[in-house]
Write an enzyme that holds these catalytic residues in place. Structure first.
Site, PDB file in Angstrom:
ATOM      1  N   LYS A 112      22.292  18.057  53.775  1.00 42.19           N
ATOM      2  CA  LYS A 112      21.717  18.913  53.656  1.00 42.19           C
ATOM      3  C   LYS A 112      22.670  20.090  52.602  1.00 42.19           C
ATOM      4  O   LYS A 112      22.680  21.217  51.823  1.00 42.19           O
ATOM      5  CB  LYS A 112      21.929  20.261  55.055  1.00 42.19           C
ATOM      6  CG  LYS A 112      20.565  19.172  55.479  1.00 42.19           C
ATOM      7  CD  LYS A 112      19.548  19.854  56.201  1.00 42.19           C
ATOM      8  CE  LYS A 112      18.333  19.190  57.047  1.00 42.19           C
ATOM      9  NZ  LYS A 112      17.652  19.678  57.510  1.00 42.19           N
ATOM     10  N   LYS A 194      14.765   7.646  54.489  1.00 42.36           N
ATOM     11  CA  LYS A 194      14.222   8.114  55.466  1.00 42.36           C
ATOM     12  C   LYS A 194      12.770   8.400  55.248  1.00 42.36           C
ATOM     13  O   LYS A 194      12.648   9.701  54.095  1.00 42.36           O
ATOM     14  CB  LYS A 194      14.908   8.821  56.701  1.00 42.36           C
ATOM     15  CG  LYS A 194      15.058   9.678  56.990  1.00 42.36           C
ATOM     16  CD  LYS A 194      15.325  10.625  57.992  1.00 42.36           C
ATOM     17  CE  LYS A 194      15.346  12.507  58.000  1.00 42.36           C
ATOM     18  NZ  LYS A 194      15.078  13.005  59.118  1.00 42.36           N
ATOM     19  N   LYS A 197       9.830  15.244  56.017  1.00 43.71           N
ATOM     20  CA  LYS A 197       9.136  16.374  55.652  1.00 43.71           C
ATOM     21  C   LYS A 197       9.463  17.566  54.362  1.00 43.71           C
ATOM     22  O   LYS A 197       8.740  18.332  53.328  1.00 43.71           O
ATOM     23  CB  LYS A 197       8.902  17.012  56.548  1.00 43.71           C
ATOM     24  CG  LYS A 197       9.771  17.882  57.595  1.00 43.71           C
ATOM     25  CD  LYS A 197       9.346  18.514  58.624  1.00 43.71           C
ATOM     26  CE  LYS A 197       9.861  18.318  60.029  1.00 43.71           C
ATOM     27  NZ  LYS A 197      11.047  18.772  60.625  1.00 43.71           N
TER      28      LYS A 197
HETATM   29  P1  ATP Z   1      13.904  17.184  57.815  1.00 46.61           P
HETATM   30  O1  ATP Z   1      13.879  15.842  56.767  1.00 46.61           O
HETATM   31  O2  ATP Z   1      13.750  17.838  56.547  1.00 46.61           O
HETATM   32  O3  ATP Z   1      15.254  16.846  57.884  1.00 46.61           O
HETATM   33  P2  ATP Z   1      12.507  15.232  59.549  1.00 46.61           P
HETATM   34  O4  ATP Z   1      11.398  14.523  59.286  1.00 46.61           O
HETATM   35  O5  ATP Z   1      13.558  14.492  59.970  1.00 46.61           O
HETATM   36  O6  ATP Z   1      13.362  16.543  59.193  1.00 46.61           O
HETATM   37  P3  ATP Z   1      12.982  16.914  61.873  1.00 46.61           P
HETATM   38  O7  ATP Z   1      12.481  17.762  62.859  1.00 46.61           O
HETATM   39  O8  ATP Z   1      14.947  16.881  61.286  1.00 46.61           O
HETATM   40  O9  ATP Z   1      12.483  16.593  61.570  1.00 46.61           O
HETATM   41  O10 ATP Z   1      13.011  15.435  62.999  1.00 46.61           O
HETATM   42  C1  ATP Z   1      12.453  15.163  64.402  1.00 46.61           C
HETATM   43  C2  ATP Z   1      11.794  14.526  65.452  1.00 46.61           C
HETATM   44  O11 ATP Z   1      11.421  13.126  64.204  1.00 46.61           O
HETATM   45  C3  ATP Z   1      13.641  13.602  65.029  1.00 46.61           C
HETATM   46  O12 ATP Z   1      13.848  13.590  66.320  1.00 46.61           O
HETATM   47  C4  ATP Z   1      13.627  12.358  64.336  1.00 46.61           C
HETATM   48  O13 ATP Z   1      14.783  11.601  64.380  1.00 46.61           O
HETATM   49  C5  ATP Z   1      12.311  12.556  64.766  1.00 46.61           C
HETATM   50  N1  ATP Z   1      12.435  11.963  62.651  1.00 46.61           N
HETATM   51  C6  ATP Z   1      12.501  12.347  61.760  1.00 46.61           C
HETATM   52  N2  ATP Z   1      11.472  11.764  60.461  1.00 46.61           N
HETATM   53  C7  ATP Z   1      11.791  10.326  60.899  1.00 46.61           C
HETATM   54  C8  ATP Z   1      11.593   9.347  60.404  1.00 46.61           C
HETATM   55  N3  ATP Z   1      11.997   8.923  58.846  1.00 46.61           N
HETATM   56  N4  ATP Z   1      11.990   7.958  61.179  1.00 46.61           N
HETATM   57  C9  ATP Z   1      11.906   8.152  62.111  1.00 46.61           C
HETATM   58  N5  ATP Z   1      12.335   9.157  63.161  1.00 46.61           N
HETATM   59  C10 ATP Z   1      12.633  10.531  62.492  1.00 46.61           C
END
Ligand code: ATP
Ligand code: LTN
Length: 325
Positions: A112, A194, A197
């Site tokens: 980040k 991964k 969002k």
């Molecule tokens: P960003 O990508 O914007 O950092 P994010 O999509 O990772 O956000 P978070 O709020 O950080 O979302 O994560 C919420 C939950 O979803 C966490 O437990 C995280 O480990 C899980 N998670 C997020 N992305 C994935 C993914 N691609 N696969 C599996 N689990 C995920």
């Protein structure tokens, strides 16, 4: 005594299938056997710039997503992080026993800080300490998260142990809880990263609010590997990821999916996968649209008073141990 679980999601964008399969789906199953607390972590979300009105809206939407996905407020405590100021208070105290190199090692911070270099704030750096406070305040035994959060849970463990040894037994040392296949859903446009969002392109993810047409279009456009066969193998990361999504939503094993597509090509597989995703998201969206904001606010208010009581009692002990008058 039932083991307690704690987890949270940031209201920083629309939730996607990775969030559902990596986190929320498991929470729904876990709430039957454990004593669960699920938080909407808005103080974490503001470590990157948010528009105030949108943040309020998204906080409500994430809580509504929890409910529509099957988190039952009768079984689970649901609340908003900023409604319980003890999270920020404990984070401050934990900051004083956290070493700077421990935070510099965090991959999420490293990633980040590249993306937001012009606006690198101290909150982004201290993010894992606030997350440790979230977990430790409630004596959580287990923390169900996706793979990307394991490093942060590790810091929470370190801080719990360190605090206990400096000031006497105070915190439960939490364990991470990950489900193998849902651990890491990859981007549809890039299976090396991964699903996220905050990805640059909307073709990276399937949002839980995408329309059936959008879902079909996104899956059709998803990158595939060289070759034609439906094979589940590390050297075919794109198709492996799509098989994982299929298997998790269809409650099947990847092996079974592969067998049923023997001799068939990517196009047919993708077409069916799109229908599996649509078939899952349609009833979810229906439920989501039925839940009124008023109802969500009522549940969050109830969660707030329960969480405040628990966090308040814990902080009393912490203040005393640290020597605050
Ligand atoms: P960003 O990508 O914007 O950092 P994010 O999509 O990772 O956000 P978070 O709020 O950080 O979302 O994560 C919420 C939950 O979803 C966490 O437990 C995280 O480990 C899980 N998670 C997020 N992305 C994935 C993914 N691609 N696969 C599996 N689990 C995920
Ligand atoms: N950092 C996590 C969200 C989060 C969390 C928590 C998860 C904040 N506090 C406590 C589990 C327990 C994320 O970005 N997914």
């Amino acid at each position: 005594m039932q083991k307690r679980i704690f987890s949270g999601i940031q209201p920083s964008g629309v939730l996607h299938l990775g969030n559902y399969l990596g986190a929320i789906k498991n929470w729904v199953a876990l709430q039957e056997k454990y004593d669960p607390i699920f938080c909407v972590v808005d103080l974490h979300a503001i470590t990157v710039p948010q528009k105030p009105e949108e943040l309020r809206q998204k906080t409500l939407e994430v809580a509504k997503t929890y409910l529509a996905a099957g988190i039952d407020p009768e079984k689970s405590l649901i609340f908003v992080q900023s409604h319980v100021p003890e999270h920020a208070e404990l984070a401050w105290i934990l900051n004083t026993i956290t070493k700077i190199p421990e935070l510099e090692r965090m991959t999420q911070f490293k990633d980040k800080s590249k993306a937001f270099r012009q606006n690198l704030n101290a909150g982004l750096f201290n993010y894992p300490v606030l997350m440790a406070a979230d977990i430790l305040l409630y004596d959580a035994n287990l923390v169900p998260v996706g793979e990307d959060q394991l490093q942060h849970v590790e810091i929470a463990r370190t801080l719990a142990r360190r605090f206990n040894s400096l000031f006497g037994e105070t915190f439960v040392v939490p364990e991470p809880f990950v489900v193998k296949e849902g651990m890491r859903i990859m981007g549809l446009d890039d299976p090396k990263k991964k699903m996220s969002k905050s990805a640059a392109s909307e073709y990276n993810y399937i949002s839980l609010t995408d329309t059936p047409e959008k879902i079909r279009e996104k899956i059709k456009k998803a990158v595939t590997d060289s070759g034609k066969e439906i094979r589940y193998s590390a050297d075919k990361p794109a198709i492996k990821n799509l098989i994982n999504i299929y298997a998790l939503l269809d409650n099947a094993k990847p092996k079974e999916i592969v067998e049923s597509y023997h001799g068939k090509g990517y196009a047919e597989f993708k077409k069916d996968l799109a229908e599996v995703v649509v078939g899952f998201l349609e009833p979810f969206q229906e439920k989501y649209n039925e839940i009124e904001d008023r109802e969500v606010l009522r549940i969050l208010e109830e969660g707030k008073s329960k969480a405040k009581k628990m966090a308040g009692e814990k902080m009393e002990k912490v203040r005393e141990k640290v020597g605050l008058l």
